[in-house]
Scaffold this active site. Structure first.
Site, short mmCIF file in Angstrom:
data_model
loop_
_atom_site.label_atom_id
_atom_site.label_comp_id
_atom_site.label_asym_id
_atom_site.label_seq_id
_atom_site.Cartn_x
_atom_site.Cartn_y
_atom_site.Cartn_z
NE ARG A 74 0.51 -1.86 -9.23
CZ ARG A 74 0.44 -2.92 -8.76
NH1 ARG A 74 1.40 -3.81 -9.21
NH2 ARG A 74 -0.35 -3.36 -7.74
CG HIS A 122 0.99 -3.60 -3.00
ND1 HIS A 122 1.37 -3.67 -4.16
CD2 HIS A 122 1.52 -4.81 -2.58
CE1 HIS A 122 2.09 -4.58 -4.54
NE2 HIS A 122 2.06 -5.56 -3.66
CD GLU A 167 -0.26 -10.40 -6.39
OE1 GLU A 167 0.14 -11.06 -5.01
OE2 GLU A 167 0.40 -10.48 -7.33
CG ASN A 305 0.08 -8.05 -9.92
OD1 ASN A 305 0.17 -7.09 -10.53
ND2 ASN A 305 0.21 -8.08 -8.44
CE1 TYR A 307 6.34 -11.38 -10.33
CE2 TYR A 307 4.25 -11.48 -9.56
CZ TYR A 307 5.55 -10.49 -9.59
OH TYR A 307 5.66 -9.59 -9.24
CD GLU A 362 3.11 -6.86 -8.27
OE1 GLU A 362 3.67 -8.16 -8.31
OE2 GLU A 362 2.79 -6.31 -7.51
C1 GAL Z 1 3.51 -10.08 -5.90
C2 GAL Z 1 3.27 -8.79 -5.09
C3 GAL Z 1 4.65 -8.10 -5.14
C4 GAL Z 1 5.71 -8.84 -4.94
C5 GAL Z 1 5.78 -9.87 -5.84
C6 GAL Z 1 6.86 -10.92 -6.06
O1 GAL Z 1 2.57 -10.98 -5.31
O2 GAL Z 1 2.17 -8.07 -5.36
O3 GAL Z 1 4.31 -7.16 -3.74
O4 GAL Z 1 6.28 -9.06 -3.62
O5 GAL Z 1 4.85 -10.73 -5.88
O6 GAL Z 1 6.82 -11.71 -5.11
#
Ligand code: GAL
Length: 457
Positions: A74, A122, A167, A305, A307, A362
Site C-alpha cells: 500500500r 496521503h 485519515e 488505520n 494503533y 495500518e
Molecule cells: C498514521 C499515518 C501514517 C503514519 C502512522 C504512524 O496516522 O497515516 O502516515 O505516520 O500514523 O504515526
C-alpha cells in the site's frame, strides 16, 4: 478457521514519508514540502526532501518485500508529482516523468508477485491548490476527480485496489483545525465543517472517476481512523458501553472529527448521523440530496488505520465510562498505549455498523531501534506488539468478522510527519545517512507468520 486462505498480508507507506526526490523530474511543491521549511514545525526542522529515497531505490525495496513474503504494497501517489499544480484547470499540465516513476514501481511490484494498493491522498496536497484554499475550496471535488481520473487512466490497467483518502481525521483535524500538521490552519467551526463536507464529496467523486475510467473492475474504499473503544469485560453491558462510546458525537468539531460516525456514516450509510446534524446544524454547509448520493457512492470494503483504543465499561449510571489505565501501562516509543484488544472490537463494531469486508490499512508501533553490535536490528517489543494484535484480529475473524487484509505500518522507517525521523515504525530499518536498509527481527517474524497465514499465532 483463522484467516481466509487468500488473506492479503501487506505493508504500507506514504509518498511524502518515503519517496524523497522532492525537487526532481518536474514534481510540484506540496503542503508538506512547504510546511517543513518553516522553522519550528517539525522535530529539529527535518523534512522529507530525501526521506528513504524510494524514488531511486524502489527496486531494492520491492526485493525486500518479496523476501519478506509481503503480498501487497500500500503506497500513495504524490499528487504534485503527477500534476505539479494539482489541476490542469488553470493551465497546469501532467508531469509524464512522475507518471513514469509510478509505472516503474507498479511494474516492478507486479513482476515480483506483489499486488499494488494505491492510496490517492496521503496528506501531500499540491501547494498550488492550498493557495486556492485547499479543502476549503468547493472546487477541490473537481480537482480530486481529475486527479483520480488520471490515476485510473494511467495505472488502472494494472492496479485493482484503491483507497481514496488516508485519515481525513488527521489531515483535516490536525492540518485545518488544530494547526499542528500542514498546512497549519486553525479554522473556525463553519469553515472546518465545509472542509469535511468537501472531503466527503471529493471521496465520492474519486470513487466515480475510478470506476468510470479504470479499464477493469476495481475495488475501492477509504482509509480513515478514529477513536476506538473496547470493553473492559465481555459482559453485554460493557460491550454495549464500548460501542456506544465509540460512536457518541462530541459537541465540538475538534473532537467530533475523530468519530467514525461523522466521517464514515455519510460514506457507508448515505447520511450524517442525527447527532452530528443536531450538534452542527448551525455551522454545516448546505447539504443537498445530490451531495449525499455522491458521498455514498458504493464502495467495496471498509479500511481503517488502528494503533490503540480506550478501555470502556458501563458505569453505575448506565452511561459508558472510560477505564483509567493503570500506572506503568505499556507504551510504544511514541508514547501510544499498547491495546491489542482494540483491534478485535473495532473490526467487529465497524463490520456490524457498515457490513463491508474489513481491511486494516495500518497497524504497528515505533520502537527505539538501532543497529546492534552484531549488525542486526533486534526489536522484540515490536514482534510482541504484532503478535498480540494479530491474535486479537484472528479472534475477530473467527467470531465472524469478514476481514480481507492487513497492512503493517510500516514497511520501513520513514519521515514521521512532525516527529521527523525521531520515530521508527518500520519492520525494515533505514540508516538515513547511507540509505542502507536492514530487515529488523520483526520483519523476519512477519515473513514467517505470513508463510503460515497466521496459523502459528
Ligand atoms: C498514521 C499515518 C501514517 C503514519 C502512522 C504512524 O496516522 O497515516 O502516515 O505516520 O500514523 O504515526
Amino acid at each position: 478457521m483463522g484467516f481466509k486462505k487468500d488473506f492479503i498480508w501487506g505493508a504500507a507507506t506514504a509518498s511524502y514519508q518515503v519517496e524523497g526526490a522532492a525537487y526532481k523530474d518536474g514534481k510540484g511543491l506540496n503542503i508538506w514540502d512547504v510546511y517543513c521549511k518553516q522553522p519550528g514545525n517539525v522535530f529539529e526542522d527535518q523534512n522529507g526532501d530525501v526521506a528513504c529515497n524510494q524514488y531511486e531505490l524502489y527496486k531494492e525495496d520491492v526485493q525486500l518485500m518479496k523476501e519478506l513474503n509481503i503480498k501487497a504494497y500500500r503506497f500513495s501517489i504524490n499528487w504534485a508529482r503527477i500534476i505539479p499544480e494539482g489541476t490542469t484547470a488553470f493551465g497546469g499540465t501532467v508531469n509524464e516523468a512522475g507518471i513514469d516513476y509510478y509505472n516503474r514501481l507498479i511494474d516492478e511490484l507486479i513482476a515480483n508477485g506483489i499486488e499494488p494498493f494505491i492510496t490517492l491522498y496521503h496528506w501531500d496536497l499540491p501547494y498550488e491548490l492550498q493557495v486556492k484554499g485547499g479543502w476549503l475550496n468547493d472546487q477541490i471535488v473537481d480537482w480530486f476527480a481529475e486527479y483520480a481520473t488520471l490515476i485510473a487512466k494511467r495505472f488502472g490497467d494494472r492496479v485493482k485496489n484503491y483507497f481514496t483518502v488516508n485519515e481525513p481525521e488527521v489531515f483535516l483535524g490536525l492540518g485545518y483545525r488544530e494547526g499542528t500538521h500542514a498546512p497549519g490552519l486553525k479554522l473556525g467551526d463553519r469553515e472546518f465543517m465545509r472542509c469535511v463536507h468537501n472531503m466527503l464529496k471529493a471521496h465520492g467523486a474519486a470513487v466515480r472517476a475510478l470506476r468510470a475510467n479504470c479499464p477493469q473492475p476495481v475495488k475501492i474504499g477509504m482509509a480513515p481512523t478514529g477513536a476506538f473503544c473496547y470493553p473492559e469485560t465481555e459482559s453485554p453491558e460493557d460491550i454495549a458501553a464500548a460501542k456506544e462510546a465509540m460512536f457518541a458525537m462530541d459537541k465540538n468539531p475538534t473532537g467530533a472529527i475523530w468519530n467514525f460516525a461523522l466521517v464514515c456514516d455519510p460514506v457507508m450509510l448515505g447520511h450524517y448521523p442525527d447527532s452530528a446534524i443536531e450538534n452542527f446544524k448551525d455551522v454545516m454547509p448546505e447539504i443537498t440530496e445530490e451531495d449525499m448520493k455522491l458521498i455514498s457512492e458504493p464502495v467495496d470494503f471498509f479500511g481503517f488505520n488502528l494503533y490503540n483504543g480506550v478501555m470502556t465499561k458501563m458505569g453505575k449510571d448506565g452511561k459508558p465510562e472510560r477505564v483509567k489505565r493503570y500506572d506503568g501501562f505499556p507504551k510504544t516509543a511514541i508514547q501510544w498505549p499498547v491495546t491489542p484488544e482494540a483491534i478485535r472490537w473495532a473490526t467487529r463494531f465497524l463490520y456490524e455498523r457498515y457490513g463491508k469486508p474489513i481491511y486494516i490499512t495500518e497497524n504497528g508501533m515505533s520502537c527505539h531501534d538501532w543497529v546492534a553490535l552484531d549488525g542486526k536490528v533486534h526489536d522484540p517489543n515490536r514482534i510482541d506488539f504484532y503478535h498480540r494484535y494479530l491474535i486479537e484480529l484472528k479472534k475477530s475473524a473467527e467470531e465472524g468478522t469478514d476481514i480481507e487484509g492487513y497492512f503493517a505500518w510500516s514497511l520501513m522507517d520513514n519521515f514521521e510527519w512532525t516527529n521527523g525521523y525521531h520515530d521508527r515504525f518500520g519492520i525494515i530499518y533505514v540508516d538515513y545517512p547511507t540509505q542502507k536498509r536492514i530487515v529488523k527481527d520483526s520483519g523476519y517474524w512477519y515473513r514467517d507468520m505470513i508463510a503460515e497465514n497466521g496459523e502459528n499465532l
